[in-house]
Motif scaffolding. Sequence first.
Motif, PDB file in Angstrom:
ATOM      1  N   PHE A  92       0.782  -1.159   0.030  1.00  0.00           N
ATOM      2  CA  PHE A  92      -0.009   0.133   0.144  1.00  0.00           C
ATOM      3  C   PHE A  92       1.071   1.210   0.223  1.00  0.00           C
ATOM      4  O   PHE A  92       1.751   1.331   0.669  1.00  0.00           O
ATOM      5  N   ASP A  93       0.378   2.266  -0.986  1.00  0.00           N
ATOM      6  CA  ASP A  93       1.256   3.259  -0.758  1.00  0.00           C
ATOM      7  C   ASP A  93       0.446   4.502  -0.528  1.00  0.00           C
ATOM      8  O   ASP A  93      -0.503   4.788  -1.209  1.00  0.00           O
ATOM      9  N   PRO A  94       0.775   5.060   0.563  1.00  0.00           N
ATOM     10  CA  PRO A  94       0.054   6.442   1.094  1.00  0.00           C
ATOM     11  C   PRO A  94       0.252   7.480  -0.072  1.00  0.00           C
ATOM     12  O   PRO A  94       1.450   7.924  -0.560  1.00  0.00           O
ATOM     13  N   VAL A  95      -0.895   8.270  -0.172  1.00  0.00           N
ATOM     14  CA  VAL A  95      -0.968   9.324  -1.202  1.00  0.00           C
ATOM     15  C   VAL A  95      -2.145  10.386  -0.277  1.00  0.00           C
ATOM     16  O   VAL A  95      -2.924   9.906   0.455  1.00  0.00           O
ATOM     17  N   ALA A  96      -1.776  11.558  -0.623  1.00  0.00           N
ATOM     18  CA  ALA A  96      -2.447  12.808  -0.194  1.00  0.00           C
ATOM     19  C   ALA A  96      -3.836  12.554  -0.841  1.00  0.00           C
ATOM     20  O   ALA A  96      -4.146  12.390  -1.741  1.00  0.00           O
ATOM     21  N   GLN A  97      -4.798  13.518  -0.391  1.00  0.00           N
ATOM     22  CA  GLN A  97      -6.171  13.584  -0.746  1.00  0.00           C
ATOM     23  C   GLN A  97      -6.320  13.967  -2.106  1.00  0.00           C
ATOM     24  O   GLN A  97      -7.069  13.459  -2.825  1.00  0.00           O
ATOM     25  N   GLU A  98      -5.514  15.061  -2.393  1.00  0.00           N
ATOM     26  CA  GLU A  98      -5.514  15.602  -3.619  1.00  0.00           C
ATOM     27  C   GLU A  98      -4.992  14.782  -4.807  1.00  0.00           C
ATOM     28  O   GLU A  98      -5.656  14.710  -5.921  1.00  0.00           O
ATOM     29  N   ASP A  99      -3.965  14.016  -4.387  1.00  0.00           N
ATOM     30  CA  ASP A  99      -3.589  13.106  -5.193  1.00  0.00           C
ATOM     31  C   ASP A  99      -4.439  11.987  -5.530  1.00  0.00           C
ATOM     32  O   ASP A  99      -4.639  11.353  -6.563  1.00  0.00           O
ATOM     33  N   PHE A 100      -5.168  11.287  -4.437  1.00  0.00           N
ATOM     34  CA  PHE A 100      -6.266  10.509  -4.406  1.00  0.00           C
ATOM     35  C   PHE A 100      -7.457  10.815  -5.468  1.00  0.00           C
ATOM     36  O   PHE A 100      -7.556  10.276  -6.226  1.00  0.00           O
ATOM     37  N   ALA A 101      -7.923  12.156  -5.287  1.00  0.00           N
ATOM     38  CA  ALA A 101      -8.969  12.568  -6.130  1.00  0.00           C
ATOM     39  C   ALA A 101      -8.449  12.600  -7.679  1.00  0.00           C
ATOM     40  O   ALA A 101      -9.157  12.163  -8.342  1.00  0.00           O
ATOM     41  N   LYS A 102      -7.006  13.010  -7.841  1.00  0.00           N
ATOM     42  CA  LYS A 102      -6.734  13.013  -9.190  1.00  0.00           C
ATOM     43  C   LYS A 102      -6.619  11.601  -9.869  1.00  0.00           C
ATOM     44  O   LYS A 102      -6.888  11.438 -11.068  1.00  0.00           O
ATOM     45  N   LEU A 103      -5.978  10.655  -9.037  1.00  0.00           N
ATOM     46  CA  LEU A 103      -5.870   9.023  -9.718  1.00  0.00           C
ATOM     47  C   LEU A 103      -7.211   8.756  -9.737  1.00  0.00           C
ATOM     48  O   LEU A 103      -7.351   8.054 -10.825  1.00  0.00           O
ATOM     49  N   LYS A 104      -8.465   8.865  -9.047  1.00  0.00           N
ATOM     50  CA  LYS A 104      -9.670   8.589  -9.330  1.00  0.00           C
ATOM     51  C   LYS A 104     -10.035   8.816 -10.259  1.00  0.00           C
ATOM     52  O   LYS A 104     -10.949   8.100 -11.090  1.00  0.00           O
ATOM     53  N   ASN A 105     -10.100  10.265 -10.728  1.00  0.00           N
ATOM     54  CA  ASN A 105     -10.687  10.918 -12.037  1.00  0.00           C
ATOM     55  C   ASN A 105     -10.052  10.173 -13.192  1.00  0.00           C
ATOM     56  O   ASN A 105     -10.632   9.963 -13.950  1.00  0.00           O
ATOM     57  N   ARG A 106      -8.602  10.077 -13.074  1.00  0.00           N
ATOM     58  CA  ARG A 106      -7.883   9.519 -14.336  1.00  0.00           C
ATOM     59  C   ARG A 106      -8.393   8.143 -14.628  1.00  0.00           C
ATOM     60  O   ARG A 106      -8.246   7.657 -15.736  1.00  0.00           O
ATOM     61  N   ARG A 152     -11.281   6.739 -13.714  1.00  0.00           N
ATOM     62  CA  ARG A 152     -12.741   6.789 -14.137  1.00  0.00           C
ATOM     63  C   ARG A 152     -12.825   7.150 -15.512  1.00  0.00           C
ATOM     64  O   ARG A 152     -13.624   6.777 -16.416  1.00  0.00           O
ATOM     65  N   ASN A 153     -11.911   8.198 -16.164  1.00  0.00           N
ATOM     66  CA  ASN A 153     -12.011   8.634 -17.332  1.00  0.00           C
ATOM     67  C   ASN A 153     -11.084   7.831 -18.514  1.00  0.00           C
ATOM     68  O   ASN A 153     -11.188   7.979 -19.594  1.00  0.00           O
ATOM     69  N   GLY A 154     -10.474   6.830 -17.857  1.00  0.00           N
ATOM     70  CA  GLY A 154      -9.553   5.817 -18.773  1.00  0.00           C
ATOM     71  C   GLY A 154      -8.642   6.537 -19.060  1.00  0.00           C
ATOM     72  O   GLY A 154      -7.805   5.956 -20.060  1.00  0.00           O
ATOM     73  N   ASP A 155      -8.088   7.378 -18.461  1.00  0.00           N
ATOM     74  CA  ASP A 155      -6.911   7.824 -18.661  1.00  0.00           C
ATOM     75  C   ASP A 155      -5.445   7.113 -18.063  1.00  0.00           C
ATOM     76  O   ASP A 155      -4.458   7.321 -18.221  1.00  0.00           O
ATOM     77  N   LEU A 156      -6.217   6.235 -17.164  1.00  0.00           N
ATOM     78  CA  LEU A 156      -4.832   5.460 -16.328  1.00  0.00           C
ATOM     79  C   LEU A 156      -5.446   4.170 -16.209  1.00  0.00           C
ATOM     80  O   LEU A 156      -6.487   3.973 -15.506  1.00  0.00           O
ATOM     81  N   ALA A 157      -4.761   3.073 -16.661  1.00  0.00           N
ATOM     82  CA  ALA A 157      -4.978   1.956 -16.636  1.00  0.00           C
ATOM     83  C   ALA A 157      -4.555   1.306 -15.116  1.00  0.00           C
ATOM     84  O   ALA A 157      -3.497   1.675 -14.800  1.00  0.00           O
ATOM     85  N   VAL A 158      -5.444   0.406 -14.986  1.00  0.00           N
ATOM     86  CA  VAL A 158      -5.198  -0.090 -13.484  1.00  0.00           C
ATOM     87  C   VAL A 158      -3.993  -1.075 -13.433  1.00  0.00           C
ATOM     88  O   VAL A 158      -3.269  -1.213 -12.527  1.00  0.00           O
ATOM     89  N   GLN A 159      -3.772  -1.611 -14.593  1.00  0.00           N
ATOM     90  CA  GLN A 159      -2.414  -2.117 -14.783  1.00  0.00           C
ATOM     91  C   GLN A 159      -1.184  -1.734 -14.214  1.00  0.00           C
ATOM     92  O   GLN A 159      -0.120  -2.363 -13.946  1.00  0.00           O
ATOM     93  N   VAL A 160      -1.251  -0.230 -14.491  1.00  0.00           N
ATOM     94  CA  VAL A 160       0.007   0.298 -14.114  1.00  0.00           C
ATOM     95  C   VAL A 160       0.390   0.214 -12.710  1.00  0.00           C
ATOM     96  O   VAL A 160       1.428   0.300 -12.158  1.00  0.00           O
ATOM     97  N   PHE A 161      -0.532  -0.433 -11.600  1.00  0.00           N
ATOM     98  CA  PHE A 161      -0.231  -0.416 -10.437  1.00  0.00           C
ATOM     99  C   PHE A 161       0.229  -1.734 -10.001  1.00  0.00           C
ATOM    100  O   PHE A 161       0.701  -2.357  -8.987  1.00  0.00           O
ATOM    101  N   ARG A 162       0.492  -2.853 -11.273  1.00  0.00           N
ATOM    102  CA  ARG A 162       1.171  -4.043 -10.961  1.00  0.00           C
ATOM    103  C   ARG A 162       2.925  -3.811 -11.109  1.00  0.00           C
ATOM    104  O   ARG A 162       3.308  -3.247 -12.228  1.00  0.00           O
ATOM    105  N   GLU A 163       3.456  -4.236 -10.200  1.00  0.00           N
ATOM    106  CA  GLU A 163       4.802  -3.951 -10.046  1.00  0.00           C
ATOM    107  C   GLU A 163       5.657  -5.015 -10.889  1.00  0.00           C
ATOM    108  O   GLU A 163       6.559  -4.814 -11.414  1.00  0.00           O
ATOM    109  N   SER A 164       5.280  -6.367 -10.507  1.00  0.00           N
ATOM    110  CA  SER A 164       5.901  -7.471 -11.426  1.00  0.00           C
ATOM    111  C   SER A 164       4.902  -8.834 -11.217  1.00  0.00           C
ATOM    112  O   SER A 164       4.057  -8.568 -10.504  1.00  0.00           O
TER     113      SER A 164
END
Length: 243
Positions: free
Chosen positions: A214-228, A230-242
Motif C-alpha cells: 500500500f502506497d500512502p497518497v495525499a487527498q488531492e492525489d487520491f482525487a486525481k488518480l480516481k478521476n484519471r 474513471r476517465n480511462g486515462d490511467l489503466a489499473v495495470q500500471v499498479f502492478r509492479e511485477s
Amino acid sequence: MRILSLGDRALTVEFASGFDANARRAVIFYDRAIMQARNAGVLPGIVDVAPTFRSLTVHYDPFQTTRVDLEQSIRALAIDRTSETETDQTVWRLPVCYGGQFGPDLSDLALDAGMSQSALVDLHAGTAVSVHMLGFLPGFAFMGDIAEPLRKPRRKEPRLRVPAGSVAVADRLTAIYPWENPGGWHLIGACPVPLFNAEATPPTLLSPGDRVRFDPVAQEDFAKLKNRIRNGDLAVQVFRESS
C-alpha cells in the motif's frame, strides 16, 4: 490432504483444520496446478476452482469426469510440488489515502494501540500482504497478515453503508471493499483502484497468491488518480509492479 465430496458436482480438498501458512501455500499451488492442467486438456470436466484459507473446492461436470478419476488426478499433482515456488507472484502497489473522511476508525485504532496515526499508517503501508482468498463480495480480497497493533476484532455494530474503495482491517486481515456494502471492519483509508470489472478477463484485479503493498497518497492525489482511472486515462495495470 483430505478430499471430501460436495454433492455430485464438486469436491473439497482440505489441507488443514485451521489457518496455517503451509496450508495457504498448498492451496495456491493446487489452485494453479489444477487450472493449468485443465487449460492444457489434462483434467477435462473442471468447471471452476474456488480457493479459501485452508482448502479449495473443485467444481466439475459429472458428464465429462468422475469423482474417482478427479481425486486420483489431484493426488498425482502432489508429485510435482517439489517445483513449487513463490517467485512468480504478482505484486501490486495500490495507492491509499489514509484517515480523515476516508478512514474514520484510524484515530480510534491509533489510540487503542498507543501510537500516532502516522505510525499506524507506516505499519499498514510498510508490510506487504498476501491475498489469501476472494469472497464475501465480487473482487473482495482477504489479505494478511497485518502488524499486531492493527489487529482488532470486527465492530460489534456493523455499518449499514461502507463506501466502495474503503480500506479496512479486522483481526489479522486487511481488505478493500470493491462495492458499497454493509460491513463490520474498521475503516482506515480509501483506494481509488477498482478491484472488479465484469468486462475484464479476469474480472477481479487481485488473485489468491498475489502480494500487495500500500502506497500512502495525499487527498488531492487520491482525487486525481480516481478521476484519471474513471476517465480511462490511467489503466489499473500500471499498479502492478511485477509478475
